[in-house]
Design an enzyme around this catalytic site. Sequence first.
Site, short mmCIF file in Angstrom:
data_model
loop_
_atom_site.label_atom_id
_atom_site.label_comp_id
_atom_site.label_asym_id
_atom_site.label_seq_id
_atom_site.Cartn_x
_atom_site.Cartn_y
_atom_site.Cartn_z
CG HIS A 122 178.32 49.75 -5.55
ND1 HIS A 122 177.81 48.48 -5.66
CD2 HIS A 122 179.65 49.61 -5.40
CE1 HIS A 122 178.81 47.60 -5.58
NE2 HIS A 122 179.93 48.26 -5.43
CG ASP A 199 175.13 52.18 -0.78
OD1 ASP A 199 175.78 51.89 0.25
OD2 ASP A 199 175.46 51.82 -1.92
CD GLN A 202 183.06 53.63 -0.36
OE1 GLN A 202 183.98 54.04 0.34
NE2 GLN A 202 183.12 52.47 -0.99
CE LYS A 225 182.32 48.61 0.47
NZ LYS A 225 183.24 48.39 -0.61
CB CYS A 363 180.57 47.94 -8.61
SG CYS A 363 181.38 46.35 -8.52
#
Length: 405
Positions: A122, A199, A202, A225, A363
Site C-alpha cells: 500500500h 504492515d 489487512q 479495519k 492506494c
Amino acid sequence: MFDVDKIRADFPILARKVNNRPLVYFDSGATAQKPWAVIRRSEELMVEYNANIHRGVHHLSGRMTDMYEAARERVRRFIGASQREEVIFTSGATASINLVAYAWSAANLGPGDNVVVSEMEHHSNIVPWQMAAMRHGAELRVLPFDDSGELRMDMLSSLIDSRTRLVAVTEASNTLGTTPDLRPIIDAAHAVGAVVMVDGCQGVVHGGGNVAERGYDFYAFSGHKLYGPTGIGILYGRRDILEAMPPFMGGGDMVDRVTFAKTTYAPLPLKYEAGTSNFLGAVTLAEAIDYVEAVGMAAIEQHEQELLRLATERLMAIDGLRIYGQASSKCPIVSFTVDGTHPYDVGMILDKLGIAIRTGHHCAEPVMTHYGVTGMCRASIGMYNTREEVEALAQGVERAVGMLR
Ligand SMILES: Cc1ncc(COP(=O)(O)O)c(C=O)c1O
C-alpha cells in the site's frame, strides 16, 4: 458454531437499504462495519467516563487512564507482544509507519544504505520509506511479485545485502489478497542485521499478529479495519529498538522533565504518544478486539475463506473477467477487471444495486503498473458477508457487463 445471521444482527448498518436495495457491503478492506458492542462502548465512554488521561487526580481521569492502559494490555495480548511498552497508540497505520520512517530512520539510515519494500505494498508502506530514503541519501529497492501475485522470494538474496537497514512488507496485500510467507524475508533481513516493518492492516483481521513469535520488529495496523473505530491505530515495536530511537513528535505526555535548557523524555510507551491520545478510540478498539475474539478468529477465517473460494469461482466464470492475485495463500480480497468495461462504471452500476465495492488503484499504484491497468474493481469480504451476497455480487457484475459491453 459460526452463525452468520447472528453476526449480521450485531451490525446495525447491514439492515439499511442503499438505492432502495438491501445493502451488500464488500468494502471491508477499506473499512469494516461496526458491531453494536463497539457502537455502544463508544457512546458509553462519552456519556459516563470522558476525561483526559494521565494528567488528573480526579476520579474520571483515573478511571479513563486505567481503561486506556487496560486497552494497551488487551492489544498486547491480541498481537502477541511480550511487553506493554512495545504497544504504541497512534491515529492509524499510516501514522505508525511514518513514525518509524522518521524516528527510526533518523538514527539508523545513512548514505549508501538501502531499504527494501515489496512491489505489492500500500502507498502507506512505500511513500514514507521513499521520503526517508531521500532525506538520508539511502536507496529504495523493490522486491517484485510475479503475475500470480506471489512475492519473488528467489530475488531476496540479490536485494538484501550488508547495507540493507530495513525491509518493509505487508502481511496481506490490500489489492491482490496475497498473504506472503514472511519467514524467509524476516530471516534474510535479520541475517544482515536489518529490521522488518510489517504492515498488518489487512493481515491483523485475517490471522495476523503474533508479532513476537514471528519475529516482527515493527508492526502497524488501524482499528477501523478490525471492526473498531477510526482515528486509532497501533504501532508495535521491539522494545530495544524503540528505546534506541529518538522521539518523533514533541509535546505533552512524552516528556519526563522540561526546562528551557534541556528536556528529558518519558519512558516507553509514552515517549511516542505526544499530545492527547485518542483514548476513547483506544478503549473502543479493545472492545472490537473482544468482539472478534469472542466470535473466534479461526471461525471467521474459515467462513471468509469459503466465501473467497465461492467468489473466485463465480466471478471467474464471467466472460472476459480477470482476477488479479491468485496466490496460494490469500486473505478474502478479490480484485478484477472485465474486458470492455471500466472499473468505475462497473462499481457505479453495482452501487445502483446496493452493492458496495471499491474501484480505482486502491492506494497501490505499483500493483496497477505491474499489470498495465489504471484501476481494478475490488470486493473485500468481512465476517458478516454471506453466500447469497456473493451470488448477488456475481449477478450484479454480469448485469453491469451486459449493460456496458
Ligand atoms: C495494506 C494497507 N496498508 C496500509 C493502509 C493504510 O491504513 P490507514 O489509512 O488506516 O492508515 C491500508 C488501508 O487501506 C491498507 O490496506
